[in-house]
Design an enzyme around this catalytic site. Structure first.
Site, PDB file in Angstrom:
ATOM      1  N   ARG A  37      -7.853  40.338   9.756  1.00 54.61           N
ATOM      2  CA  ARG A  37      -8.114  41.778   9.691  1.00 54.61           C
ATOM      3  C   ARG A  37      -6.992  42.528   8.975  1.00 54.61           C
ATOM      4  O   ARG A  37      -7.002  43.757   8.913  1.00 54.61           O
ATOM      5  CB  ARG A  37      -8.366  42.339  11.081  1.00 54.61           C
ATOM      6  N   HIS A  67      -6.581  31.875   2.231  1.00 54.40           N
ATOM      7  CA  HIS A  67      -7.594  32.934   2.160  1.00 54.40           C
ATOM      8  C   HIS A  67      -6.943  34.279   2.477  1.00 54.40           C
ATOM      9  O   HIS A  67      -6.247  34.414   3.475  1.00 54.40           O
ATOM     10  CB  HIS A  67      -8.722  32.630   3.155  1.00 54.40           C
ATOM     11  N   TYR A  70     -10.082  39.158   4.995  1.00 58.34           N
ATOM     12  CA  TYR A  70     -11.366  39.536   4.388  1.00 58.34           C
ATOM     13  C   TYR A  70     -11.690  41.013   4.544  1.00 58.34           C
ATOM     14  O   TYR A  70     -12.683  41.488   4.046  1.00 58.34           O
ATOM     15  CB  TYR A  70     -12.513  38.664   4.904  1.00 58.34           C
ATOM     16  N   HIS A 107     -11.972  37.667  -1.531  1.00 59.75           N
ATOM     17  CA  HIS A 107     -13.253  38.309  -1.804  1.00 59.75           C
ATOM     18  C   HIS A 107     -12.960  39.455  -2.771  1.00 59.75           C
ATOM     19  O   HIS A 107     -12.149  40.323  -2.446  1.00 59.75           O
ATOM     20  CB  HIS A 107     -13.865  38.858  -0.516  1.00 59.75           C
ATOM     21  N   GLU A 142     -13.852  34.549  -5.037  1.00 57.40           N
ATOM     22  CA  GLU A 142     -14.935  33.842  -4.343  1.00 57.40           C
ATOM     23  C   GLU A 142     -16.294  34.371  -4.775  1.00 57.40           C
ATOM     24  O   GLU A 142     -16.494  35.584  -4.920  1.00 57.40           O
ATOM     25  CB  GLU A 142     -14.748  33.999  -2.819  1.00 57.40           C
ATOM     26  N   ASP A 176     -18.741  29.213  -3.094  1.00 55.57           N
ATOM     27  CA  ASP A 176     -19.186  29.156  -1.699  1.00 55.57           C
ATOM     28  C   ASP A 176     -20.686  28.856  -1.697  1.00 55.57           C
ATOM     29  O   ASP A 176     -21.485  29.673  -2.177  1.00 55.57           O
ATOM     30  CB  ASP A 176     -18.875  30.493  -1.009  1.00 55.57           C
ATOM     31  N   HIS A 179     -22.888  31.431   0.000  1.00 61.15           N
ATOM     32  CA  HIS A 179     -22.935  32.697  -0.741  1.00 61.15           C
ATOM     33  C   HIS A 179     -23.783  32.590  -2.014  1.00 61.15           C
ATOM     34  O   HIS A 179     -24.545  33.511  -2.311  1.00 61.15           O
ATOM     35  CB  HIS A 179     -21.523  33.156  -1.111  1.00 61.15           C
ATOM     36  N   HIS A 211     -16.332  26.276  -0.962  1.00 63.12           N
ATOM     37  CA  HIS A 211     -16.531  26.592   0.454  1.00 63.12           C
ATOM     38  C   HIS A 211     -17.864  25.964   0.810  1.00 63.12           C
ATOM     39  O   HIS A 211     -18.900  26.375   0.279  1.00 63.12           O
ATOM     40  CB  HIS A 211     -16.555  28.103   0.684  1.00 63.12           C
ATOM     41  N   ASP A 224     -25.336  36.421   3.924  1.00 57.95           N
ATOM     42  CA  ASP A 224     -24.036  35.816   4.264  1.00 57.95           C
ATOM     43  C   ASP A 224     -23.883  35.483   5.738  1.00 57.95           C
ATOM     44  O   ASP A 224     -23.055  36.063   6.434  1.00 57.95           O
ATOM     45  CB  ASP A 224     -22.876  36.712   3.795  1.00 57.95           C
ATOM     46  N   HIS A 226     -23.266  31.947   7.725  1.00 56.77           N
ATOM     47  CA  HIS A 226     -23.053  30.510   7.544  1.00 56.77           C
ATOM     48  C   HIS A 226     -23.724  29.713   8.659  1.00 56.77           C
ATOM     49  O   HIS A 226     -23.820  30.180   9.781  1.00 56.77           O
ATOM     50  CB  HIS A 226     -21.554  30.187   7.559  1.00 56.77           C
ATOM     51  N   GLU A 256     -16.600  26.260   6.415  1.00 56.30           N
ATOM     52  CA  GLU A 256     -16.494  27.553   7.110  1.00 56.30           C
ATOM     53  C   GLU A 256     -17.736  27.698   7.972  1.00 56.30           C
ATOM     54  O   GLU A 256     -18.401  28.733   7.969  1.00 56.30           O
ATOM     55  CB  GLU A 256     -16.435  28.704   6.105  1.00 56.30           C
TER      56      GLU A 256
HETATM   57 ZN    ZN Z   1     -19.404  33.950   3.970  1.00 56.48          ZN
HETATM   58 FE    FE Z   2     -16.365  31.461   1.831  1.00 60.11          FE
HETATM   59 FE    FE Z   3     -14.316  33.901   2.052  1.00 60.59          FE
END
Ligand code: ZN
Ligand code: FE
Ligand code: FE
Length: 276
Positions: A37, A67, A70, A107, A142, A176, A179, A211, A224, A226, A256
């Protein structure tokens, strides 16, 4: 060599992540450079990094795929969020140099109504202010599902960002699977076609990491969410074809998927079975 691993908690440091990766059957991993976060990053301890580097060499680890948090948004409408995001990435670039030569994935951002063109411009400007010739880290954009005003919803948007960045040699793409599927690329029925399109639009030489996720939703749903490997709409056979595709050979594959440690160990073992 097939490199597979999952997202690990960075709270106990690098050596602990390396050991955890091996414990789960992996030889690579991803981690958030700071609380997902955002906020302040944990101090990096050189002794820990040294131990990790020796351990990674001994266990023949692939390139790490760090990463970015996000919640950051390089192309936010609010200037303070944009600045904060830029400073965070710039700081992460310095931190990444403790473990040289790895990947840093982020992202691209959400244009929040400013329009895709504007978003692309702002993201590229930000990257131009962050990237340095001296850095050894490759920054990965990504591929995104295109939820809301998410940027990177198709290969063209990523290409347009890359086109505007001066230090292109510092940029790559993280593919990904959830995605791209949610974004409308049919990797189930036409994986070769999707990879060929990636090659035409972006260039496969930029595809650095995967990913590896199944998806809860249908092709082109832009949702989105997963799913565990083989339990989603992409399905086992198609996921297997991705893992075995020669174009993706040798890239770090990062899970993920919604799993606990036991679930990750099982998935990693299953994928190793396919690829051994
Ligand atoms: Zn995702
Ligand atoms: Fe991802
Ligand atoms: Fe990601």
């Amino acid at each position: 060599m097939f490199y597979i691993g999952n997202h690990l908690s960075a709270s106990k440091g690098y050596e602990a992540m390396g050991k955890q990766a091996v414990k789960l059957g992996g030889n690579v991993f991803a981690f958030f450079t700071r609380n997902p976060r955002g906020g302040k990053a944990k101090e990096i301890k050189e002794a820990d990094v040294e131990k990790y580097l020796a351990y990674a060499e001994e266990h023949e680890f692939g390139k790490l795929v760090a990463h970015a948090p996000y919640t950051m948004n390089l192309c936010a409408a609010k200037e303070d969020i944009r600045n904060f995001s830029r400073e965070m990435i710039a700081d992460d670039m310095k931190r990444m140099e403790y473990t040289p030569g790895n990947y840093y994935n982020f992202h691209p951002g959400s244009h929040v109504g400013q329009g895709a063109e504007k978003g692309i411009e702002i993201i590229a400007d930000a990257l131009n202010s962050i990237l340095t010739k001296e850095q050894s880290t490759t920054v990965l954009l990504e591929t995104m599902a295109g939820k809301g005003t998410e940027m990177g919803r198709n290969f063209e948007e990523l290409r347009e960002i890359i086109d505007r960045v001066e230090l292109k040699e510092k940029l790559g793409v993280c593919f990904d699977t959830c995605h791209v599927w949610d974004g409308g690329y049919d990797i189930v029925n036409d994986l070769d076609g999707v990879l060929t399109e990636f090659d035409h639009v972006i260039g496969l030489d930029r595809l650095c990491a995967v990913h590896f996720n199944d998806s809860m939703n249908d092709l082109g749903s832009h949702k989105d969410r997963h799913q565990k490997i083989g339990e989603g709409k992409i399905g086992l056979e198609a996921m297997k074809r991705v893992a075995l595709h020669p174009v993706l050979a040798g890239k770090p594959f990062i899970l993920e998927t919604p799993n606990d440690d036991e679930g990750y160990a099982k998935e990693i073992a299953m994928i190793r079975e396919w690829t051994s």
